[in-house]
Motif scaffolding. Structure first.
Motif, PDB file in Angstrom:
ATOM      1  N   VAL A 140       0.964  -1.263   0.078  1.00  0.00           N
ATOM      2  CA  VAL A 140      -0.021   0.146  -0.004  1.00  0.00           C
ATOM      3  C   VAL A 140       0.918   1.178   0.000  1.00  0.00           C
ATOM      4  N   PRO A 141       1.708   1.471   0.888  1.00  0.00           N
ATOM      5  CA  PRO A 141       2.693   2.641   0.986  1.00  0.00           C
ATOM      6  C   PRO A 141       3.482   2.714  -0.547  1.00  0.00           C
ATOM      7  N   VAL A 170       0.968   3.990  -2.969  1.00  0.00           N
ATOM      8  CA  VAL A 170       0.661   5.481  -2.842  1.00  0.00           C
ATOM      9  C   VAL A 170       1.936   6.283  -3.087  1.00  0.00           C
ATOM     10  N   LEU A 230       1.799   9.323  -5.622  1.00  0.00           N
ATOM     11  CA  LEU A 230       2.355  10.693  -4.928  1.00  0.00           C
ATOM     12  C   LEU A 230       3.220  11.210  -5.825  1.00  0.00           C
ATOM     13  N   VAL A 256       1.598  12.708  -9.047  1.00  0.00           N
ATOM     14  CA  VAL A 256       0.845  13.977  -9.000  1.00  0.00           C
ATOM     15  C   VAL A 256       1.850  15.125  -9.145  1.00  0.00           C
ATOM     16  N   VAL A 257       2.869  14.722  -8.184  1.00  0.00           N
ATOM     17  CA  VAL A 257       4.131  15.954  -8.017  1.00  0.00           C
ATOM     18  C   VAL A 257       4.757  16.134  -9.377  1.00  0.00           C
ATOM     19  N   PHE A 277      -3.786  -4.428   3.963  1.00  0.00           N
ATOM     20  CA  PHE A 277      -2.910  -5.353   3.423  1.00  0.00           C
ATOM     21  C   PHE A 277      -1.823  -5.901   3.873  1.00  0.00           C
ATOM     22  N   MET A 283       0.786  -7.329  10.452  1.00  0.00           N
ATOM     23  CA  MET A 283       1.495  -6.244  11.173  1.00  0.00           C
ATOM     24  C   MET A 283       0.312  -5.157  11.678  1.00  0.00           C
ATOM     25  N   MET A 289      -2.898  -1.418   7.256  1.00  0.00           N
ATOM     26  CA  MET A 289      -2.251  -0.051   6.558  1.00  0.00           C
ATOM     27  C   MET A 289      -3.258   0.716   6.511  1.00  0.00           C
ATOM     28  N   LEU A 290      -4.380   0.510   5.874  1.00  0.00           N
ATOM     29  CA  LEU A 290      -5.257   1.574   5.831  1.00  0.00           C
ATOM     30  C   LEU A 290      -6.762   0.846   6.585  1.00  0.00           C
ATOM     31  N   GLY A 330      -5.473  15.019  -6.303  1.00  0.00           N
ATOM     32  CA  GLY A 330      -4.348  14.523  -5.405  1.00  0.00           C
ATOM     33  C   GLY A 330      -4.322  14.829  -4.232  1.00  0.00           C
ATOM     34  N   PHE A 385      -7.117  13.097  -2.323  1.00  0.00           N
ATOM     35  CA  PHE A 385      -6.640  11.719  -2.214  1.00  0.00           C
ATOM     36  C   PHE A 385      -5.873  11.873  -0.833  1.00  0.00           C
ATOM     37  N   LEU A 397      -6.415   9.614   2.735  1.00  0.00           N
ATOM     38  CA  LEU A 397      -5.626   8.663   3.151  1.00  0.00           C
ATOM     39  C   LEU A 397      -5.326   8.894   4.646  1.00  0.00           C
ATOM     40  N   MET A 435       2.233   5.270   6.661  1.00  0.00           N
ATOM     41  CA  MET A 435       0.992   5.655   5.694  1.00  0.00           C
ATOM     42  C   MET A 435       0.677   6.995   6.167  1.00  0.00           C
ATOM     43  N   LEU A 439       3.210   9.276   4.452  1.00  0.00           N
ATOM     44  CA  LEU A 439       2.850   9.521   3.171  1.00  0.00           C
ATOM     45  C   LEU A 439       1.676  10.294   2.786  1.00  0.00           C
ATOM     46  N   GLU A 475       2.166  13.799   3.199  1.00  0.00           N
ATOM     47  CA  GLU A 475       2.957  14.404   1.990  1.00  0.00           C
ATOM     48  C   GLU A 475       2.009  14.427   0.831  1.00  0.00           C
ATOM     49  N   MET A 476       1.060  13.448   0.640  1.00  0.00           N
ATOM     50  CA  MET A 476       0.546  13.331  -0.487  1.00  0.00           C
ATOM     51  C   MET A 476      -0.845  14.617  -0.456  1.00  0.00           C
ATOM     52  N   LEU A 504       1.912  18.191  -0.770  1.00  0.00           N
ATOM     53  CA  LEU A 504       2.707  18.629  -2.014  1.00  0.00           C
ATOM     54  C   LEU A 504       1.754  18.932  -3.238  1.00  0.00           C
ATOM     55  N   TYR A 563      10.767  12.742  12.145  1.00  0.00           N
ATOM     56  CA  TYR A 563      11.974  12.439  13.443  1.00  0.00           C
ATOM     57  C   TYR A 563      11.220  11.816  14.721  1.00  0.00           C
ATOM     58  N   TYR A 598       9.181   4.409  16.164  1.00  0.00           N
ATOM     59  CA  TYR A 598       9.389   3.224  15.361  1.00  0.00           C
ATOM     60  C   TYR A 598      10.690   2.725  16.045  1.00  0.00           C
ATOM     61  N   LEU A 648       5.504  -0.220  13.237  1.00  0.00           N
ATOM     62  CA  LEU A 648       5.042   1.054  12.713  1.00  0.00           C
ATOM     63  C   LEU A 648       3.398   1.148  12.943  1.00  0.00           C
TER      64      LEU A 648
END
Lengths: 165, 557
Positions: free
Chosen positions: A141-142, A145, A149, A152-153, B76, B81, B84-85, B136, B139, B143, B152, B155, B158-159, B162, B197, B203, B209
């Motif tokens: 998944v990461p 994604v 990302l 798009v960027v 997933f 673990m 993730m989502l 974007g 999206f 998330l 995640m 990410l 950032e998604m 940006l 950081y 972690y 995570l």
């Protein structure tokens, strides 16, 4: 023993180059200093058995990003030897913050009983193959994604960099 | 085992994939936009239609999942673990809100085309790029509310960030926009670094995570009587929160907000003012609910400090936002400071999450429903206010407060709606803004942070002044500006927002119920779903840290 010596050498290289980056009055020299820092960190990665990470560090940061920075300096500044000096107040404020941060981080890192991992098991999980496996299973998944990302960027960057007709 | 899984070409099951249908729909919208641009010669109307369809489709998919109230995780994770989502009612609820808001912003883009202002030219030409970045960031925000995994979360932030930098600088020839985007990028980069950081500390120490697992390990540490954790946890959790506080524009991470709101075009400002903040708060609730509520049986000293820090941040955010709004002449800038102040009110409720409630751990914390219903009302208020500013801007070309002069004559309908919206922003009864703020402050009061309530009430009084200044310009000052030619559909949207504000003022009780139901799921992730799942799925792969060895957390073999 030799690993210890290597650690201190590479750590020293990256540390002193980092200081050079901060203190250098010449922007090009600062960029060269950055090369030492990034390279030194890459060597530390190799020492820690993180081979793939070390290679990525060399290719992406020491190679790609640094060249990009140097090109950026060359293309944007009026004169290639342009200097930039922070004012005295800025320098003092920044040093105070830096000192407090350093003390805080060092204290934090030494205070905490970090988990120790079995080195054999660790080096097993750091091979390129196992990282590739993990990227396509556990971290699928990461991974996906991140690709969205980047798409798009990239479109955003292409739009912003395009010259207007 | 990875090898055997690759041999049989491991794929997530169709059931798990279907749980993420709304997210897939958003990505499909991006792809459709790009393909359509190729075949239709970058036709801007096609692009806008695709975004409209995409938003409606995503919203419907999320709505369907919201109604079904189906299983609340979707990870997933072949190695057990932790997910993730997460696709629970909480995340679906936020995705539905985001889709509604996407429609509002797209409508604004569409209507803004018809005006003859210089910067609408840019949007006309490059609709494809604009909408790709826009979807974007939507999206990314979707998330942000659907995950409890550190990687995640980073990410997702950032998604969301940006593309927002990109659409802020979209008017390329505008100096203010370029400067705003630059500030936005620099601030975003630094806060992301601090956040990463913090995540790396968490972690490194807990070796996982998954935030829910981290929460359980903290609880186990507390049970075992560990004491070293306080400083470490305070620093790590707070550093992690910095990146989220940036998205919410909490003081002192707010400096980007006024400049970006002023520099960006009005569609972008509207989008960022609500969506970025709602997603940030959603993520904050998500993070705190999983790491604080798992160990809440054992009071964790560290979280008291984190909560106190958030409370101080909330008080500062409110006060700075309201005081700085005082002397603003630019409407967008004024609304930016107003949105900072509102983020402060919402953060106040986040600060009480730490304190246990009478209802026990199982029931939803009152702070959740208070924040969720505040976000709903806030969405209506900001959509309405920005739409009015946009329509005034389209016909006058000015964003100054003087452009509002005599609006009651120039467009009575808009002036009345705007007055209602502004009074709701102040928090006047019986409007939605009042009820939402009332519930929120009541939750804070019950949480025991009395001083915070006093600050909020004082701030409400301060805010009355600058909101009333706009009302005064609309009604009392008239310097003979020509009438506003507001498009019908725009007026309709403003009217709908106004009606929504009045209705939420009367019917907040039922709305609170809905908010409560949607937020209660947050706990389900911690309490019922993750624990048995990690325990059962981890079976063969003993290397994976799971709940069983959580009580040996400090020294993982």
């Amino acid at each position: 023993m030799i690993e210890d010596a290597a650690f201190y050498i590479f750590a020293g290289v990256s540390l002193f180059s980092a200081i050079a980056v901060v203190l250098s009055k010449n922007i090009v020299r600062a960029a060269v200093g950055l090369l030492g820092t990034l390279g030194g960190v890459a060597c530390l990665y190799f020492l820690a058995d993180a081979n793939l990470l070390g290679v990525i560090q060399l290719i992406v940061y020491a190679g790609g990003t640094l060249i990009l920075i140097v090109f950026g300096i060359m293309l944007t500044s009026q004169s290639p030897w342009v200097g930039f000096l922070p004012t005295k107040v800025q320098a003092i404020a920044a040093s105070i913050v830096a000192v407090i941060l350093t003390i805080g981080i060092v204290r934090l890192v030494t205070l905490v009983p970090w988990a120790q991992r079995n080195p054999d098991e660790l080096s097993q999980s750091l091979t390129v193959k196992s990282i590739g496996d993990a990227l396509l299973t556990t971290y699928l998944v990461p991974f996906e994604v991140a690709s969205v990302l980047l798409l798009v960027v990239m479109i955003g960057a292409a739009y912003l960099a395009r010259t207007e007709k | 085992m990875p090898q055997s899984m690759l041999a049989s070409m491991w794929m997530p099951s169709a059931e798990e994939l279907s749980q993420l249908a709304p997210l897939f729909a958003l990505v499909a919208t991006i792809v459709a936009l790009l393909l359509a641009a190729m075949f239709t010669n970058r036709n801007r109307n096609v692009a806008a239609s695709i975004v409209t369809l995409g938003a409606i489709g995503t919203g419907l998919l999320a709505w369907k999942r919201l109604q079904s109230g189906a299983p609340s995780w979707a990870g997933f994770d072949p190695n057990g673990m932790g997910p993730m989502l997460i696709s629970d009612t909480f995340s679906q609820f936020f995705i539905v809100l985001a889709c509604v808001f996407m429609l509002v912003v797209t409508a604004m883009w569409w209507l803004g085309q018809k005006s003859d202002l210089p910067d609408s030219e840019v949007h006309r030409m490059d609709a494809t790029e604009f909408f790709v970045l826009f979807v974007g960031s939507a999206f990314g925000m979707s998330l942000m509310v659907s995950t409890t995994n550190l990687l995640m979360i980073i990410l997702a932030v950032e998604m969301a960030s940006l593309p927002s930098y990109g659409i802020t600088a979209f008017r390329k020839k505008n100096r203010v926009a370029a400067e705003a985007s630059m500030k936005y990028v620099l601030f975003g980069a630094i806060t992301s670094a601090i956040m990463i950081y913090g995540a790396s500390l968490l972690y490194g120490y807990y070796q996982t995570l998954d935030l829910a697992t981290i929460g359980m390990k903290i609880a186990a540490d507390m049970q075992a009587g560990a004491t070293t954790g306080t400083l470490f946890l305070s620093v790590a959790v707070f550093a992690f929160m910095v990146g989220i506080a940036f998205k919410v524009s909490a003081v002192p991470f707010h400096f980007w907000c006024p400049d970006v709101f002023q520099g960006a075009s009005i569609e972008v400002t509207t989008w960022l003012s609500v969506a970025s903040k709602a997603a940030g708060l959603g993520l904050m609730l998500r993070v705190l609910s999983v790491i604080i509520c798992a160990p809440s049986a054992f009071p964790v000293e560290a979280f008291k400090y984190v909560s106190l820090a958030i409370a101080i941040m909330a008080a500062l955010t409110c006060t700075v936002g309201n005081l700085a709004a005082y002397r603003q002449m630019n409407l967008k800038r004024l609304l930016a400071y107003s949105s900072i102040a509102h983020a402060g009110y919402m953060l106040m409720a986040v600060a009480i999450l730490w304190s246990p409630t009478d209802a026990g751990i199982g029931a939803a914390h009152p702070a959740f429903s208070a924040i969720v219903s505040y976000i709903i009302v806030y969405l209506l208020m900001n959509a309405g206010a920005f739409f009015v500013v946009a329509m005034v801007y389209w016909s006058t070309g000015s964003e100054s407060i003087t452009a509002m002069n005599g609006l009651i004559r120039r467009s009575p309908m808009l002036a009345v709606c705007m007055a209602i919206i502004l009074f709701s922003l102040v928090g006047m009864p019986p409007l939605g803004g009042f009820m939402a703020k009332f519930y929120l402050l009541m939750a804070v009061w019950k949480g025991g942070l009395y001083w915070l309530v006093v600050i909020a009430v004082l701030n409400t009084l301060i805010s009355l002044y600058y909101y009333a200044r706009i009302v005064r310009a609309m009604i009392l000052t008239d310097d003979g500006l020509p009438e506003i030619s507001a498009p019908m559909s725009g007026q309709l949207i403003v009217a709908m927002c106004t009606i929504g504000i009045i209705l939420t003022g009367v019917l907040l009780g039922p709305m609170k119920e809905i908010a409560n139901n949607n937020a209660s799921n947050l706990y389900a992730v911690v309490k019922s779903d993750v624990a048995p799942r990690t325990a059962s799925a981890a079976g063969p792969s003993a290397a994976t840290p799971n709940t069983e060895n959580a009580d040996t957390a400090p020294t993982i073999p």
